[in-house]
Design a protein around this motif. Structure first.
Motif, short mmCIF file in Angstrom:
data_model
loop_
_atom_site.label_atom_id
_atom_site.label_comp_id
_atom_site.label_asym_id
_atom_site.label_seq_id
_atom_site.Cartn_x
_atom_site.Cartn_y
_atom_site.Cartn_z
N GLY A 52 -4.56 -2.29 -9.85
CA GLY A 52 -5.69 -2.19 -8.91
C GLY A 52 -6.66 -3.35 -9.09
N ALA A 53 -6.87 -3.74 -10.35
CA ALA A 53 -7.79 -4.85 -10.62
C ALA A 53 -7.25 -6.15 -10.04
CB ALA A 53 -8.03 -4.99 -12.11
N ARG A 64 -2.77 14.18 -7.04
CA ARG A 64 -2.63 14.80 -5.72
C ARG A 64 -1.19 15.19 -5.43
NH1 ARG A 64 -6.65 12.22 -1.34
NH2 ARG A 64 -8.03 11.05 -2.70
N CYS A 74 -5.32 -6.40 -7.34
CA CYS A 74 -5.56 -6.31 -5.89
C CYS A 74 -7.01 -6.66 -5.61
CB CYS A 74 -5.33 -4.89 -5.36
SG CYS A 74 -3.69 -4.23 -5.64
N GLN A 75 -7.88 -6.02 -6.40
CA GLN A 75 -9.31 -6.12 -6.18
C GLN A 75 -9.82 -7.55 -6.36
OE1 GLN A 75 -11.90 -6.73 -8.36
NE2 GLN A 75 -13.35 -6.38 -6.71
N GLY A 133 -0.22 5.91 -6.85
CA GLY A 133 -1.63 6.28 -6.96
C GLY A 133 -1.84 7.77 -6.75
N SER A 134 -1.11 8.37 -5.80
CA SER A 134 -1.34 9.79 -5.55
C SER A 134 -0.83 10.63 -6.73
CB SER A 134 -0.73 10.22 -4.22
OG SER A 134 0.59 9.79 -4.12
N LEU A 163 2.19 1.59 -3.53
CA LEU A 163 1.05 1.87 -4.39
C LEU A 163 0.57 3.31 -4.16
CD1 LEU A 163 -0.74 0.42 -6.42
CD2 LEU A 163 -2.22 -0.30 -4.55
N GLY A 164 0.67 3.75 -2.92
CA GLY A 164 0.23 5.10 -2.58
C GLY A 164 1.06 6.17 -3.29
N LEU A 219 -1.91 1.54 -13.74
CA LEU A 219 -2.52 1.48 -12.40
C LEU A 219 -3.82 0.70 -12.40
CD1 LEU A 219 -1.91 2.52 -9.54
CD2 LEU A 219 -3.52 4.38 -9.98
N GLN A 253 -3.59 10.20 -9.41
CA GLN A 253 -4.80 10.97 -9.08
C GLN A 253 -4.54 12.48 -9.11
OE1 GLN A 253 -6.23 9.48 -5.33
NE2 GLN A 253 -7.00 7.57 -6.21
N ALA A 255 0.82 -1.21 0.00
CA ALA A 255 0.00 0.00 0.00
C ALA A 255 0.86 1.26 0.00
CB ALA A 255 -0.94 -0.01 1.20
N GLY A 270 -4.77 -1.93 -14.15
CA GLY A 270 -4.55 -3.37 -14.13
C GLY A 270 -4.04 -3.84 -12.77
#
Lengths: 303, 151
Positions: free
Chosen positions: B138-139, B53, B141-142, B47-48, B43-44, B134, B51, B40, B136
């Protein structure tokens, strides 16, 4: 003795007649029918209503991958299982197939199902179908949704029966349940702010967040207090959390509903994963409205 | 070759009956949660940036993706002893179905490795490539969380 028996027979007949009357299926009021008829159908808005209302979350085929092409979720073959304390509900085929699905329905029949939980033949639907939420939807949105529905594929998958024990397998009794628990009023007061009002409408009339995230009583009706304050998972595994998470910002909620990533970059799982896929289809302003609405709720223990 | 052998090998290892005492299970659960926190964390970073951010930084993104890739290589089967599910222990959301479906669990772990590999190849290129990889990841993980983790 004979007189007593006659009295008993009369009393049970009166009881049956009372039960029959109390459990009669409702029909739509003239004002709703007029609103449906007068509305110029807008299938594009219907698609937005479709994703907001989460129809595919139950009625798409089982086991569709998170990143599968979105078209797979438009084939409403049914077959997904929803477990509860009362037994298992198997989502029916609601594709445009005229026999296996609902392709032969009229707009009025569709609206009667969505707003009253009543089938064209007068049977009550189980509230696993969240008409308990949809009854707050605007007739125009229901008409738009039906217009969009016309563009969806037909699928011939046959329905499977629900797996329910006695007495829950007696649909007629749902008429009583509806008298107790169908609540057309919104769980939260109206908002002046346009974004908050949109979020309230999306959550309380379409997205049916409360159906999992709010506590229920012994007969499965939503409790009056504790709106979105969390509840046991009806499937038995763990708890559905209170929303919103106390430390998530509106931006965090929006990002989660779009990507499935939490602010800690954990990734959504369970049945919420299907919710995120559908929420991601909405225009960004709708996710922002939901986030703003959730953020504006009082703390979970004060609802 | 590694990939092809990894899934059945992992499944076989996980299926070994382990008569470990409860405190060892607790330690295994804590340790494997640490591994997911490392996922995480990296990934953070990615991911940030995706996104918007945090500003995209090719070097930082590449480093996070490299770490993530390496972390998905090291599957320590000792972290997944039988009886360390959420029906037996209180500090985990790992569902018992993992242990009755080990082959599928291993396959999905493999898929995570594939997602991390794609991210490693993309993260340092540019923001668009990172964003593309990202989804793929995330998918992957999901896919596991959906079936194998309690809410």
């Amino acid at each position: 003795m004979r007189r007593l028996l006659r009295l008993l027979a009369l009393l049970s007949l009166a009881g049956l007649a009372g039960f029959w009357l109390l459990t009669r299926p409702a029909s739509l009021p003239a004002s709703t029918l007029a609103a449906l008829a007068a509305h110029p159908a807008d299938a594009e808005n219907g698609a937005r209503i479709f994703w907001a209302a989460g129809c595919a979350g139950c009625h798409a085929a089982p086991d569709i991958a998170f990143n599968a092409p979105i078209e797979e979720r438009l084939r409403l073959s049914g077959g997904r299982r929803l477990s509860s304390d009362f037994g298992s509900f198997i989502a029916p085929n609601v594709s445009m197939h005229p026999e296996a699905g609902i392709g032969a329905w009229t707009l009025e029949q569709f609206a009667t199902a969505m707003l009253l939980g009543v089938a064209p033949d007068g049977r009550h639907y189980y509230p696993a179908f969240p008409y308990t939420t949809y009854l707050r939807a605007r007739p125009g949105d229901i008409a738009d949704l039906w217009a969009f529905w016309q563009s969806l594929p037909a699928d011939a998958t046959p329905d499977q029966p629900h797996e329910l024990g006695f007495p829950f397998n007696l649909r007629r009794g749902l008429g009583l349940w509806k008298r107790l628990y169908l609540e057309p009023r919104h769980p939260t007061p109206p908002a002046d702010d346009a974004q908050l009002a949109r979020g309230r409408y999306l959550v309380e009339a379409l997205a049916h967040c409360g159906e999992c995230h709010s506590p229920r009583g012994a007969l499965g009706g939503l409790q009056a207090g504790g709106w979105l304050s969390g509840a046991p998972n009806p499937s038995g595994q763990g708890r559905i959390p209170a929303i919103p998470h106390p430390r998530w910002s509106a931006e965090d909620i929006e990002a989660y509903l779009f990507s499935g990533f939490t602010p800690e970059f954990d990734v959504v799982g369970g049945s919420m994963a299907d919710v995120v896929v559908q929420m991601a289809q909405l225009p960004a302003e709708d996710r922002a409205a939901i986030a703003a609405y959730l953020r504006a709720l009082p703390p979970a223990d004060a609802r | 070759m590694f990939r092809r052998l990894a899934a059945p090998a992992l499944a076989a290892l996980l299926a070994l009956p382990l008569a470990a005492p409860a405190f060892a299970d607790e330690a295994a659960i804590t340790a494997r949660k640490g591994q997911f926190q490392l996922f995480a964390f990296n990934l953070g970073i990615l991911g940030s940036m995706a996104q918007g951010r945090v500003e995209y930084d090719a070097e930082r993104a590449q480093m996070a993706a490299d770490h993530l890739f390496n972390l998905t290589r090291t599957l320590n089967t000792g972290l997944w002893p039988e009886g360390s599910d959420n029906a037996s222990a209180t500090n985990t959301r790992a569902l018992p179905v993992i242990w009755s479906n080990l082959e599928e669990f291993a396959t999905r772990w493999d898929a995570l490795g594939t997602g991390a590999e794609a991210m490693q190849a993309a993260a340092g290129t540019d923001l668009a490539a990172l964003q593309g990889a990202l989804g793929g990841l995330g998918a992957a993980c999901q896919a596991c969380h959906q079936s194998f983790r309690a809410p």
